[in-house]
Structures are given as structure tokens and as C-alpha cells.
Design a protein around this motif. Structure first.
Motif, PDB file in Angstrom:
ATOM      1  N   SER A 168       0.848  -1.188   0.000  1.00  0.00           N
ATOM      2  CA  SER A 168       0.000   0.000   0.000  1.00  0.00           C
ATOM      3  C   SER A 168       0.885   1.240   0.000  1.00  0.00           C
ATOM      4  N   ARG A 169       0.325   2.324  -0.526  1.00  0.00           N
ATOM      5  CA  ARG A 169       1.089   3.558  -0.627  1.00  0.00           C
ATOM      6  C   ARG A 169       1.530   4.044   0.769  1.00  0.00           C
ATOM      7  N   ARG A 170       0.601   3.902   1.726  1.00  0.00           N
ATOM      8  CA  ARG A 170       0.884   4.362   3.077  1.00  0.00           C
ATOM      9  C   ARG A 170       2.107   3.639   3.656  1.00  0.00           C
ATOM     10  N   ASN A 171       2.118   2.309   3.508  1.00  0.00           N
ATOM     11  CA  ASN A 171       3.233   1.529   4.057  1.00  0.00           C
ATOM     12  C   ASN A 171       4.550   1.857   3.350  1.00  0.00           C
ATOM     13  N   TYR A 172       4.461   2.024   2.027  1.00  0.00           N
ATOM     14  CA  TYR A 172       5.686   2.291   1.263  1.00  0.00           C
ATOM     15  C   TYR A 172       6.253   3.660   1.622  1.00  0.00           C
ATOM     16  N   SER A 173       5.361   4.675   1.678  1.00  0.00           N
ATOM     17  CA  SER A 173       5.811   6.033   2.002  1.00  0.00           C
ATOM     18  C   SER A 173       6.420   6.092   3.399  1.00  0.00           C
ATOM     19  N   ALA A 174       5.781   5.412   4.352  1.00  0.00           N
ATOM     20  CA  ALA A 174       6.279   5.426   5.728  1.00  0.00           C
ATOM     21  C   ALA A 174       7.660   4.790   5.799  1.00  0.00           C
ATOM     22  N   TRP A 175       7.831   3.707   5.052  1.00  0.00           N
ATOM     23  CA  TRP A 175       9.122   3.001   5.040  1.00  0.00           C
ATOM     24  C   TRP A 175      10.202   3.866   4.386  1.00  0.00           C
ATOM     25  N   LEU A 176       9.819   4.536   3.271  1.00  0.00           N
ATOM     26  CA  LEU A 176      10.783   5.398   2.575  1.00  0.00           C
ATOM     27  C   LEU A 176      11.261   6.527   3.479  1.00  0.00           C
ATOM     28  N   LYS A 177      10.309   7.082   4.218  1.00  0.00           N
ATOM     29  CA  LYS A 177      10.616   8.194   5.102  1.00  0.00           C
ATOM     30  C   LYS A 177      11.706   7.814   6.097  1.00  0.00           C
ATOM     31  N   GLN A 178      11.633   6.585   6.585  1.00  0.00           N
ATOM     32  CA  GLN A 178      12.628   6.116   7.553  1.00  0.00           C
ATOM     33  C   GLN A 178      14.020   6.043   6.945  1.00  0.00           C
ATOM     34  N   HIS A 179      14.051   5.917   5.612  1.00  0.00           N
ATOM     35  CA  HIS A 179      15.344   5.737   4.961  1.00  0.00           C
ATOM     36  C   HIS A 179      15.915   7.022   4.391  1.00  0.00           C
ATOM     37  N   ARG A 180      15.294   8.126   4.745  1.00  0.00           N
ATOM     38  CA  ARG A 180      15.813   9.397   4.265  1.00  0.00           C
ATOM     39  C   ARG A 180      17.232   9.620   4.781  1.00  0.00           C
ATOM     40  N   ASN A 198      18.961  -2.246  -6.837  1.00  0.00           N
ATOM     41  CA  ASN A 198      18.874  -1.107  -5.922  1.00  0.00           C
ATOM     42  C   ASN A 198      17.757  -0.130  -6.278  1.00  0.00           C
ATOM     43  N   LEU A 199      16.691  -0.652  -6.849  1.00  0.00           N
ATOM     44  CA  LEU A 199      15.582   0.214  -7.255  1.00  0.00           C
ATOM     45  C   LEU A 199      14.387   0.083  -6.312  1.00  0.00           C
ATOM     46  N   HIS A 200      14.518  -0.731  -5.280  1.00  0.00           N
ATOM     47  CA  HIS A 200      13.369  -0.968  -4.393  1.00  0.00           C
ATOM     48  C   HIS A 200      12.969   0.287  -3.620  1.00  0.00           C
ATOM     49  N   GLY A 201      13.878   1.257  -3.510  1.00  0.00           N
ATOM     50  CA  GLY A 201      13.529   2.506  -2.828  1.00  0.00           C
ATOM     51  C   GLY A 201      13.072   3.574  -3.802  1.00  0.00           C
ATOM     52  N   GLU A 202      12.921   3.193  -5.092  1.00  0.00           N
ATOM     53  CA  GLU A 202      12.556   4.188  -6.107  1.00  0.00           C
ATOM     54  C   GLU A 202      11.322   3.801  -6.886  1.00  0.00           C
ATOM     55  N   ILE A 203      10.572   2.854  -6.360  1.00  0.00           N
ATOM     56  CA  ILE A 203       9.396   2.351  -7.089  1.00  0.00           C
ATOM     57  C   ILE A 203       8.442   3.506  -7.433  1.00  0.00           C
ATOM     58  N   HIS A 204       8.264   4.437  -6.490  1.00  0.00           N
ATOM     59  CA  HIS A 204       7.335   5.555  -6.715  1.00  0.00           C
ATOM     60  C   HIS A 204       7.755   6.429  -7.901  1.00  0.00           C
ATOM     61  N   LYS A 205       9.064   6.423  -8.214  1.00  0.00           N
ATOM     62  CA  LYS A 205       9.534   7.259  -9.333  1.00  0.00           C
ATOM     63  C   LYS A 205       9.224   6.645 -10.691  1.00  0.00           C
ATOM     64  N   ILE A 206       9.053   5.298 -10.717  1.00  0.00           N
ATOM     65  CA  ILE A 206       8.799   4.598 -11.974  1.00  0.00           C
ATOM     66  C   ILE A 206       7.529   5.129 -12.654  1.00  0.00           C
ATOM     67  N   PHE A 207       6.587   5.627 -11.855  1.00  0.00           N
ATOM     68  CA  PHE A 207       5.302   6.084 -12.408  1.00  0.00           C
ATOM     69  C   PHE A 207       5.351   7.532 -12.896  1.00  0.00           C
ATOM     70  N   SER A 208       6.508   8.159 -12.844  1.00  0.00           N
ATOM     71  CA  SER A 208       6.606   9.559 -13.270  1.00  0.00           C
ATOM     72  C   SER A 208       6.890   9.643 -14.771  1.00  0.00           C
ATOM     73  N   THR A 209       6.518  10.776 -15.362  1.00  0.00           N
ATOM     74  CA  THR A 209       6.744  11.004 -16.792  1.00  0.00           C
ATOM     75  C   THR A 209       8.238  10.983 -17.097  1.00  0.00           C
ATOM     76  N   THR A 210       9.023  11.607 -16.233  1.00  0.00           N
ATOM     77  CA  THR A 210      10.470  11.661 -16.454  1.00  0.00           C
ATOM     78  C   THR A 210      11.048  10.249 -16.575  1.00  0.00           C
ATOM     79  N   TRP A 211      10.652   9.370 -15.654  1.00  0.00           N
ATOM     80  CA  TRP A 211      11.160   7.990 -15.666  1.00  0.00           C
ATOM     81  C   TRP A 211      10.731   7.276 -16.937  1.00  0.00           C
TER      82      TRP A 211
END
Ligand SMILES: [Zn+2]
Ligand SMILES: [Zn+2]
Length: 183
Positions: free
Chosen positions: A34-46, A113-126
Motif C-alpha cells: 500500500s502507498r501508506r506503508n511504502y511512504s512510511a518506510w521510505l521516510k525512515q530511509h531518508r 537497488n531500485l526498491h527505494g525508487e518504485i514511486h519514481k517509476i510512475f513519473s513522466t520523467t522515468w
């Protein structure tokens, strides 16, 4: 949770990584994050980077191409090509932002090493980059076919050497001149 692939409810909650909860379908081996779980996890890895040793291991992923429905909000999941040497799609819900990964896709993303960048895959730039890379690979194959592997290899080496050379123009004139020793 209803698995978007098997439509069964045989799913269990697991920890994909420390503090990253996901649903695992026991039948097909896919994961729902879920987006919530992924975002929360990413935040911890800032602060602490996710960096893992790079791995060239090619995993056999399932990449189920059929249309899938979001297990959280029932919308149709959108497919996005990952690129970066990975030849599969990940499914993203435009409604709730959740992500479906078929069997082994998470592990394949981790290896690159892309597991922390999944959210970027959905962007136009990517996605533009993915298309550019695909086009470049296509042209690369076309050149190799047209020139032959050996000549193409030589031409690429020469090209790399001459690009940015301060005497590029003069050198190219010398090379293309049939007899540069005659005035
Ligand atoms: Zn399943
Ligand atoms: Zn959804």
C-alpha cells in the motif's frame, strides 16, 4: 485481501524489509504494497541510505500481463515498464497509489537497488527515459546489423575518441579525404 492475479484470499501480511509491511499471495507469490506503508518506510530511509550491493543476477519474474484490479479500491491497475535493464512491468493503482509486484519482481528491483525508487517509476520523467533507452537499444541493434559487429565496434571506439577532440573537424577531414597528402 483479494489477490489481483489469482482472485483468491490466501494472502498473508509479511515484512518485505524491516518495517515494510506487504501482503503476500501464497498462491502466485505476488506482493501488494500500500502507498501508506511504502511512504512510511521510505521516510525512515531518508537518513539511512538503502544502498545494497549491486547484483547482476537475472531473476525469473512472472510479470503477469493480464488486467488487474486494485485489491484496495477496485480500480484498474496501470502498467509501467521498469527499464534500467529490467524487462518487466509493475502495476500501480491510480486511485490509492498501491503497487502490485508479481513473483520475484521485488527481489529483482532490490538487486538493482531500485526498491527505494518504485514511486519514481510512475513519473513522466522515468517513463520518458525508459522510452529513450528502448529507442537507443533498438538503434544499437540496427547499426550492428548494418555495419557488422566488428566494424561497428571500431566505429564506436573511433567515435568516442573523436567526440570532444579539439581537432575533431580537421581529423574528420583527414580521414574522409581520399588522398590527404596531395595539395
Ligand atoms: Zn495470487
Ligand atoms: Zn487502489
Amino acid at each position: 485481501m483479494l489477490c489481483p492475479v489469482c482472485k483468491t484470499k490466501r494472502c498473508s501480511t509479511i515484512e518485505l524489509e524491516e518495517n515494510l509491511k506487504a501482503a503476500l499471495c501464497e498462491k502466485c507469490g505476488g506482493h501488494w504494497i500500500s502507498r501508506r506503508n511504502y511512504s512510511a518506510w521510505l521516510k525512515q530511509h531518508r537518513e539511512t541510505p538503502l544502498e545494497r550491493p549491486y547484483s547482476e543476477i537475472e531473476l525469473d519474474v512472472d510479470d503477469v500481463r493480464e488486467v488487474k484490479i486494485c485489491p484496495e479500491c477496485n480500480r484498474i491497475l496501470m502498467k509501467y515498464r521498469v527499464g534500467q535493464g529490467l524487462d518487466f512491468f509493475v502495476d500501480h493503482c491510480p486511485g490509492c497509489g498501491g503497487v502490485w509486484l508479481d513473483r520475484n519482481e521485488w527481489q529483482a528491483l532490490q538487486n538493482k537497488n531500485l526498491h527505494g525508487e518504485i514511486h519514481k517509476i510512475f513519473s513522466t520523467t522515468w517513463q520518458n527515459q525508459v522510452r529513450e533507452d528502448q529507442m537507443a537499444a533498438k538503434l544499437d541493434r540496427a547499426y550492428a546489423e548494418r555495419f557488422g559487429e566488428e566494424s561497428y565496434k571500431k566505429a564506436k571506439e573511433f567515435r568516442q575518441w573523436i567526440q570532444g577532440h579539439p581537432l575533431k573537424g580537421a581529423l574528420l577531414a583527414f580521414v574522409s579525404d581520399e588522398n590527404p597528402y596531395k595539395i
